[in-house]
Structure formats: C-alpha cells, structure tokens
Design a protein around this motif. Structure first.
Motif, PDB file in Angstrom:
ATOM      1  N   VAL A 287     -85.045  16.584 -31.259  1.00 28.73           N
ATOM      2  CA  VAL A 287     -86.235  16.158 -30.526  1.00 28.73           C
ATOM      3  C   VAL A 287     -86.139  14.660 -30.308  1.00 28.73           C
ATOM      4  O   VAL A 287     -85.456  13.954 -31.061  1.00 28.73           O
ATOM      5  CB  VAL A 287     -87.520  16.514 -31.318  1.00 28.73           C
ATOM      6  CG1 VAL A 287     -87.626  15.680 -32.591  1.00 28.73           C
ATOM      7  CG2 VAL A 287     -88.764  16.334 -30.464  1.00 28.73           C
ATOM      8  N   THR A 288     -86.789  14.174 -29.273  1.00 28.62           N
ATOM      9  CA  THR A 288     -86.829  12.732 -29.056  1.00 28.62           C
ATOM     10  C   THR A 288     -88.247  12.310 -28.701  1.00 28.62           C
ATOM     11  O   THR A 288     -89.025  13.094 -28.152  1.00 28.62           O
ATOM     12  CB  THR A 288     -85.874  12.303 -27.925  1.00 28.62           C
ATOM     13  OG1 THR A 288     -85.868  10.869 -27.844  1.00 28.62           O
ATOM     14  CG2 THR A 288     -86.298  12.863 -26.576  1.00 28.62           C
ATOM     15  N   THR A 289     -88.574  11.088 -29.061  1.00 27.68           N
ATOM     16  CA  THR A 289     -89.834  10.479 -28.664  1.00 27.68           C
ATOM     17  C   THR A 289     -89.510   9.356 -27.694  1.00 27.68           C
ATOM     18  O   THR A 289     -88.568   8.599 -27.916  1.00 27.68           O
ATOM     19  CB  THR A 289     -90.576   9.908 -29.889  1.00 27.68           C
ATOM     20  OG1 THR A 289     -90.877  10.984 -30.785  1.00 27.68           O
ATOM     21  CG2 THR A 289     -91.873   9.237 -29.472  1.00 27.68           C
ATOM     22  N   LYS A 290     -90.256   9.263 -26.615  1.00 22.16           N
ATOM     23  CA  LYS A 290     -89.985   8.251 -25.608  1.00 22.16           C
ATOM     24  C   LYS A 290     -90.050   6.852 -26.215  1.00 22.16           C
ATOM     25  O   LYS A 290     -90.571   6.650 -27.303  1.00 22.16           O
ATOM     26  CB  LYS A 290     -90.984   8.381 -24.452  1.00 22.16           C
ATOM     27  CG  LYS A 290     -90.802   9.663 -23.636  1.00 22.16           C
ATOM     28  CD  LYS A 290     -91.792   9.730 -22.483  1.00 22.16           C
ATOM     29  CE  LYS A 290     -91.592  11.003 -21.673  1.00 22.16           C
ATOM     30  NZ  LYS A 290     -92.546  11.094 -20.536  1.00 22.16           N
ATOM     31  N   PHE A 291     -89.517   5.890 -25.477  1.00 20.39           N
ATOM     32  CA  PHE A 291     -89.424   4.514 -25.957  1.00 20.39           C
ATOM     33  C   PHE A 291     -90.736   4.061 -26.596  1.00 20.39           C
ATOM     34  O   PHE A 291     -91.807   4.200 -26.013  1.00 20.39           O
ATOM     35  CB  PHE A 291     -89.064   3.577 -24.809  1.00 20.39           C
ATOM     36  CG  PHE A 291     -88.892   2.154 -25.239  1.00 20.39           C
ATOM     37  CD1 PHE A 291     -87.700   1.749 -25.820  1.00 20.39           C
ATOM     38  CD2 PHE A 291     -89.906   1.242 -25.087  1.00 20.39           C
ATOM     39  CE1 PHE A 291     -87.536   0.430 -26.239  1.00 20.39           C
ATOM     40  CE2 PHE A 291     -89.746  -0.081 -25.491  1.00 20.39           C
ATOM     41  CZ  PHE A 291     -88.552  -0.476 -26.072  1.00 20.39           C
TER      42      PHE A 291
ATOM     43  N   ASN B 298     -89.647  13.429 -35.846  1.00 23.33           N
ATOM     44  CA  ASN B 298     -88.247  13.138 -35.556  1.00 23.33           C
ATOM     45  C   ASN B 298     -87.380  13.251 -36.803  1.00 23.33           C
ATOM     46  O   ASN B 298     -86.269  13.800 -36.752  1.00 23.33           O
ATOM     47  CB  ASN B 298     -88.109  11.751 -34.939  1.00 23.33           C
ATOM     48  CG  ASN B 298     -88.363  11.721 -33.449  1.00 23.33           C
ATOM     49  OD1 ASN B 298     -87.469  11.441 -32.644  1.00 23.33           O
ATOM     50  ND2 ASN B 298     -89.589  12.017 -33.050  1.00 23.33           N
ATOM     51  N   LEU B 299     -87.866  12.750 -37.906  1.00 21.42           N
ATOM     52  CA  LEU B 299     -87.092  12.822 -39.146  1.00 21.42           C
ATOM     53  C   LEU B 299     -86.887  14.269 -39.601  1.00 21.42           C
ATOM     54  O   LEU B 299     -85.786  14.651 -40.007  1.00 21.42           O
ATOM     55  CB  LEU B 299     -87.779  12.018 -40.251  1.00 21.42           C
ATOM     56  CG  LEU B 299     -87.602  10.499 -40.202  1.00 21.42           C
ATOM     57  CD1 LEU B 299     -88.517   9.822 -41.200  1.00 21.42           C
ATOM     58  CD2 LEU B 299     -86.138  10.118 -40.484  1.00 21.42           C
ATOM     59  N   ILE B 300     -87.926  15.077 -39.511  1.00 22.73           N
ATOM     60  CA  ILE B 300     -87.826  16.469 -39.964  1.00 22.73           C
ATOM     61  C   ILE B 300     -86.828  17.247 -39.111  1.00 22.73           C
ATOM     62  O   ILE B 300     -85.940  17.940 -39.625  1.00 22.73           O
ATOM     63  CB  ILE B 300     -89.200  17.148 -39.947  1.00 22.73           C
ATOM     64  CG1 ILE B 300     -90.075  16.592 -41.077  1.00 22.73           C
ATOM     65  CG2 ILE B 300     -89.066  18.664 -40.095  1.00 22.73           C
ATOM     66  CD1 ILE B 300     -91.513  17.095 -41.061  1.00 22.73           C
ATOM     67  N   ILE B 301     -86.960  17.140 -37.794  1.00 23.64           N
ATOM     68  CA  ILE B 301     -86.122  17.944 -36.899  1.00 23.64           C
ATOM     69  C   ILE B 301     -84.711  17.388 -36.794  1.00 23.64           C
ATOM     70  O   ILE B 301     -83.727  18.154 -36.807  1.00 23.64           O
ATOM     71  CB  ILE B 301     -86.770  18.039 -35.505  1.00 23.64           C
ATOM     72  CG1 ILE B 301     -88.096  18.811 -35.591  1.00 23.64           C
ATOM     73  CG2 ILE B 301     -85.828  18.717 -34.512  1.00 23.64           C
ATOM     74  CD1 ILE B 301     -88.883  18.857 -34.294  1.00 23.64           C
TER      75      ILE B 301
ATOM     76  N   SER C 109     -75.670  13.542 -33.008  1.00 24.69           N
ATOM     77  CA  SER C 109     -76.371  12.284 -33.212  1.00 24.69           C
ATOM     78  C   SER C 109     -76.646  11.631 -31.865  1.00 24.69           C
ATOM     79  O   SER C 109     -76.781  12.301 -30.844  1.00 24.69           O
ATOM     80  CB  SER C 109     -75.550  11.371 -34.128  1.00 24.69           C
ATOM     81  OG  SER C 109     -76.259  10.200 -34.451  1.00 24.69           O
ATOM     82  N   SER C 110     -76.691  10.319 -31.853  1.00 27.15           N
ATOM     83  CA  SER C 110     -76.930   9.552 -30.628  1.00 27.15           C
ATOM     84  C   SER C 110     -76.496   8.120 -30.873  1.00 27.15           C
ATOM     85  O   SER C 110     -76.587   7.609 -31.999  1.00 27.15           O
ATOM     86  CB  SER C 110     -78.408   9.575 -30.251  1.00 27.15           C
ATOM     87  OG  SER C 110     -78.688   8.597 -29.253  1.00 27.15           O
TER      88      SER C 110
ATOM     89  N   TYR D  98     -86.838   7.966 -33.073  1.00 21.59           N
ATOM     90  CA  TYR D  98     -85.539   8.557 -32.748  1.00 21.59           C
ATOM     91  C   TYR D  98     -84.397   7.813 -33.434  1.00 21.59           C
ATOM     92  O   TYR D  98     -83.513   8.420 -34.042  1.00 21.59           O
ATOM     93  CB  TYR D  98     -85.350   8.548 -31.233  1.00 21.59           C
ATOM     94  CG  TYR D  98     -84.196   9.407 -30.759  1.00 21.59           C
ATOM     95  CD1 TYR D  98     -84.215  10.794 -30.919  1.00 21.59           C
ATOM     96  CD2 TYR D  98     -83.096   8.833 -30.127  1.00 21.59           C
ATOM     97  CE1 TYR D  98     -83.173  11.585 -30.475  1.00 21.59           C
ATOM     98  CE2 TYR D  98     -82.046   9.615 -29.676  1.00 21.59           C
ATOM     99  CZ  TYR D  98     -82.088  10.986 -29.846  1.00 21.59           C
ATOM    100  OH  TYR D  98     -81.046  11.768 -29.415  1.00 21.59           O
ATOM    101  N   ARG D  99     -84.406   6.481 -33.335  1.00 20.32           N
ATOM    102  CA  ARG D  99     -83.350   5.693 -33.975  1.00 20.32           C
ATOM    103  C   ARG D  99     -83.298   5.975 -35.476  1.00 20.32           C
ATOM    104  O   ARG D  99     -82.218   6.173 -36.051  1.00 20.32           O
ATOM    105  CB  ARG D  99     -83.588   4.195 -33.759  1.00 20.32           C
ATOM    106  CG  ARG D  99     -83.273   3.669 -32.368  1.00 20.32           C
ATOM    107  CD  ARG D  99     -83.287   2.150 -32.404  1.00 20.32           C
ATOM    108  NE  ARG D  99     -83.258   1.528 -31.093  1.00 20.32           N
ATOM    109  CZ  ARG D  99     -82.168   1.319 -30.354  1.00 20.32           C
ATOM    110  NH1 ARG D  99     -80.993   1.731 -30.819  1.00 20.32           N
ATOM    111  NH2 ARG D  99     -82.251   0.722 -29.178  1.00 20.32           N
ATOM    112  N   THR D 100     -84.459   5.954 -36.108  1.00 21.64           N
ATOM    113  CA  THR D 100     -84.515   6.156 -37.559  1.00 21.64           C
ATOM    114  C   THR D 100     -83.953   7.513 -37.943  1.00 21.64           C
ATOM    115  O   THR D 100     -83.179   7.629 -38.909  1.00 21.64           O
ATOM    116  CB  THR D 100     -85.972   6.032 -38.045  1.00 21.64           C
ATOM    117  OG1 THR D 100     -86.491   4.752 -37.674  1.00 21.64           O
ATOM    118  CG2 THR D 100     -86.062   6.185 -39.553  1.00 21.64           C
TER     119      THR D 100
END
Length: 248
Positions: A92-96, A110-113, A152-153, A170-172
């Motif tokens: 999953v991602t969260t926008k900027f 984000n951390l869970i998924i 990853s990303s 997302y980064r974290t």
C-alpha cells in the motif's frame, strides 16, 4: 523454478507477474497467486481458466490469523516440491505527506501491510521454502532452490533521500522492509534460501500513476530476469528491476 507464490495478484505488478510466468518457455508447474477477493479478481480468474498451473488463494495480508491456513493450502498445492520462490508483492502507499500533515493511522497502515505482513507471511511459509531448498541441495543457490523477493521501493533508501523528503508512511515502511530483508538474508542462507529487496521502478500501476515512465511488462520482465540469474553474491542486496544495486 518449479513453484512460485506471489501476494497481491488482483492487479498491477502481481497480476503481471502471473501473466509473464505462465508465458515463460518453461513456466513453473505451480503458480500460487493470492488476492483479497477471488470474486473481484476478474483478470486473474481469466488467466487461471486458461492455465492449469495457476492456483488462486484468497488472502488479505492484514489477516494474520489466516497465514497458517494459507500455508497449509499452499503445501497441498506444491506437495513434496516445497516452494522455490516467494514474492512478497502486496503493498500500500500513501500519497506525498509533509511532516505537518502526516497522520498516525497512515503510518500504522503502511507499516503493517508493507513491513509486518511480509515478515510474518514469510515466517508462515518458511517450512515450504526450506523443503524446496533441501530438495535441490545439489543446485546452486538461487531460484532453483529457494528465494524470497521482498517488493520494496527506492523511496525506502535512506541514502537516496536527499532532496524530496516527505512520504513518511511509505518511506518508513519500505526502510523497515529492507532491514527485514537483510536479516532474512543472514538467518536463512544456511538453509539454502536467498533473500533480496527489489525496487520495481516507477511503474504505470494504480499505485505508480499514469505518468510513470515504466510499463508493468518492462518492470516484471526485468525482475524475472534478476530472479532467474540470482547469484549468492547478491544475497541480502537491494536491487533495481534491471539488476542495478541500490544503496540502503
């Protein structure tokens, strides 16, 4: 690789993984694709109807209580062959997000998924990966034995975060996944299992957006090439879809 399991296959990169795997000259004998809702995965179901080696399992990766059940179902499918390749693709991602706008629930989701789920799902499937690695002990380390690919990303790279900042959830989560990948690569090497983090590139998916420069077909073709040629020297690395090494 005889057997492969990919999470998050209802669309995007996961679906393209399945599409390209069945199209290989020597496709895997068993391709297990998970998705949150089998009824809604129309394209995946269409592929399954045309290819007997595709098996669909319903899984929401946040439902940790179902992991053991999925592991048993996968065991029934792969049998004594075990599991050669696990691709933890669901994400999953969260926008900027700037620091003054980020929300606690975004970070947690984000951390869970993106981090917790791949760790716990790998744990549940570890016996199948160990079986495949042991069954092919005479083969070189790689996808003919057992490989874990964590999706990853480049946004998870701390070294490359020099100008843009933001993207806290997302980064974290992707940095955490990279840390888990490194630990897996150390813990599982003696079992004949290699582990890598993979950056698929900026791809034209629902997550990447239409402005992305890469098509899913290009990204997946590159990553399957990396998988096919993976060497023990690449164990525990953060790689781009074309095989380029990325900094943590």
């Amino acid at each position: 690789m005889k057997t492969v399991l990919i999470t998050g296959c209802n669309r995007g990169l996961g679906l393209e993984f399945v599409r390209q795997l069945v199209g290989l000259k020597n496709p895997p004998s068993k391709i297990i694709a998970t998705c949150r809702s089998i009824d809604k995965a129309q394209e995946l179901n269409a592929l399954k109807s045309q290819n007997q080696n595709i098996h669909i399992l319903e899984l929401d990766v946040t439902n940790f209580d179902k992991y053991n059940e999925i592991s048993e179902q996968a065991k029934d499918i792969v049998g004594d062959d075990g599991l050669n390749v696990l691709i933890n693709n669901a994400g999953v991602t969260t926008k900027f997000t700037r620091l003054n706008m980020v929300k606690q629930e975004q970070i947690i989701e984000n951390l869970i998924i993106n981090a917790v789920a791949p760790i716990m799902f790998t744990k549940a499937l570890l016996p199948l990966l160990k079986t495949a690695a042991a069954n092919n002990a005479s083969a070189p380390l790689g996808s003919s034995r057992a490989v874990i690919m964590n999706m990853s990303s480049i946004l998870g790279s701390i070294e490359m975060n020099k100008k843009e900042g933001g993207f806290y959830p997302y980064r974290t989560s992707k940095s955490a996944l990279n840390a888990a990948t490194k630990s897996m690569s150390i813990d599982l090497k003696s079992d004949g299992i290699l582990t890598i983090s993979m950056h698929p590139g900026w791809v034209q998916t629902d997550m990447g957006g239409k402005q992305a420069p890469l098509k899913p077909e290009q990204s997946i073709k590159g990553m399957l090439g990396v998988l096919a040629d993976l060497k023990v020297e690449q164990n525990g690395l953060f790689l781009q879809f074309d095989g380029k090494k990325l900094p943590w």
